[in-house]
Design a protein around this motif. Structure first.
Motif, PDB file in Angstrom:
ATOM      1  N   THR A   6       1.025  -1.266  -0.229  1.00 53.08           N
ATOM      2  CA  THR A   6       0.045  -0.221   0.032  1.00 53.08           C
ATOM      3  C   THR A   6       1.239   1.161   0.173  1.00 53.08           C
ATOM      4  N   PHE A   7       0.654   2.331  -1.083  1.00 52.46           N
ATOM      5  CA  PHE A   7       1.383   3.264  -0.651  1.00 52.46           C
ATOM      6  C   PHE A   7       0.913   4.525   0.228  1.00 52.46           C
ATOM      7  N   GLN A   8       1.409   5.151   0.316  1.00 54.55           N
ATOM      8  CA  GLN A   8       0.348   6.873   1.366  1.00 54.55           C
ATOM      9  C   GLN A   8       1.919   7.667   1.056  1.00 54.55           C
ATOM     10  N   LYS A   9       1.672   8.733   1.138  1.00 52.50           N
ATOM     11  CA  LYS A   9       3.017  10.229   1.499  1.00 52.50           C
ATOM     12  C   LYS A   9       2.031  11.458   1.883  1.00 52.50           C
ATOM     13  N   ARG A  10       3.511  11.581   2.557  1.00 54.37           N
ATOM     14  CA  ARG A  10       2.762  12.961   3.389  1.00 54.37           C
ATOM     15  C   ARG A  10       4.256  13.740   3.100  1.00 54.37           C
ATOM     16  N   SER A  11       4.205  15.162   3.353  1.00 57.18           N
ATOM     17  CA  SER A  11       4.946  16.218   3.339  1.00 57.18           C
ATOM     18  C   SER A  11       5.083  16.707   4.379  1.00 57.18           C
ATOM     19  N   ILE A  12       6.509  17.982   4.153  1.00 62.85           N
ATOM     20  CA  ILE A  12       6.279  19.115   5.035  1.00 62.85           C
ATOM     21  C   ILE A  12       7.653  19.816   5.123  1.00 62.85           C
ATOM     22  N   VAL A  13       7.154  21.029   5.159  1.00 60.49           N
ATOM     23  CA  VAL A  13       8.166  21.812   4.307  1.00 60.49           C
ATOM     24  C   VAL A  13       8.850  22.550   5.545  1.00 60.49           C
ATOM     25  N   ILE A  14      10.245  22.325   5.406  1.00 59.08           N
ATOM     26  CA  ILE A  14      10.813  22.544   6.862  1.00 59.08           C
ATOM     27  C   ILE A  14      11.158  24.072   7.428  1.00 59.08           C
TER      28      ILE A  14
END
Length: 265
Positions: free
Chosen positions: A256-264
């Motif tokens: 299963t594929f999930q992606k989360r992102s954040i800017v430092i």
């Protein structure tokens, strides 16, 4: 905790599954090319299914990668439809329309240079990737920024996870493989600690984390990778535990594929 839990998991379950795994003791001085398989079926319509094929000449060398071109690659869903994966770039075979279904088993067949390689994997239940935060952490003799994924492991042992970090569009080479031996039914809060100073996060960096729920054979492969001296997902680990049948190493998984992102900040 990752390393302790993983070692115990392999020790407890490995004996039961010994007949289902293939541990390859490669001759370190060999110059015979070895086929490396990195394949996956995902449940994501944006990712589809992809198999990367390459050669590496020695185990403990510069781990230079030579794409394996001209192979015939197919994936069968259960006992039903057989999907062809055309070569979209050197050594990369993809079918964007093949998206996996939880609980179904997928069978890989690769025919290349007179060899036939096979593997099978069943897609596990997806555990929701709840959130991603950036935190301070001691590293490289100072305080650095790392990211921590949050997810709730469901009750019942047997969930395994593989996570990877992408910094400003480039994959960080560290491998993160977790089981649920000590977190069964609890919230997971493991910071992802990268090992190279060159990968240090700076203000403004876009950090993406991909979380794959994986089966046990894939977990054993990625855990052995995380313990290898190569430290690179594109290199050949020492004594890899592979689920590829035939004279090859690597891994094939229905994930299963999930992606989360954040800017430092």
């Amino acid at each position: 905790m990752k390393r302790i839990s993983s070692i115990f998991c392999v020790a407890l379950i490995g004996c039961l599954l010994q007949g289902c795994e293939k541990k390859i003791d490669l001759e370190l001085k060999t110059t015979t090319p070895i086929i490396v398989v990195d394949g996956r079926v995902t449940n994501s319509s944006s990712e589809g299914s992809v198999v990367a094929l390459s050669y590496t000449k020695t185990v403990k060398s510069d781990n230079s990668i030579v794409p394996l071109t001209g192979a015939t690659v197919t994936i069968q869903e259960g006992n039903g439809t057989v999907y062809s994966l055309p070569e979209v770039s050197n050594g990369v075979y993809r079918n964007a329309s093949l998206t996996g279904i939880v609980g179904k088993t997928y069978h890989l067949t690769v025919v290349a240079n007179g060899q036939t390689l096979t593997s099978s994997s069943t897609m596990p239940t997806m555990v929701a990737f709840d959130s991603l935060v950036a935190e301070d952490f001691p590293g490289f003799g100072k305080t650095i920024k790392v990211v921590t994924p949050f997810y709730n492991d469901p009750p019942g042992y047997g969930n395994q996870y593989n996570l990877s970090i992408i910094k400003n569009g480039k994959l960080i080479k560290d491998v993160f493989a977790y089981d649920d031996l000590f977190i069964d039914g609890k919230k997971a809060t493991f910071p992802l600690i990268y090992s190279r100073k060159a990968d240090e996060f700076k203000k403004g960096d876009l950090i993406e984390v991909v979380m794959n729920c994986i089966d046990h054979a894939n977990y054993k492969y990625w855990f052995s990778f995380s313990q290898s001296s190569t430290g690179s997902p594109q290199a050949v680990p020492d004594n890899p535990i592979s689920n590829i049948n035939g004279r090859a190493i690597g891994v094939f998984g229905a994930v299963t594929f999930q992606k989360r992102s954040i800017v430092i900040q």
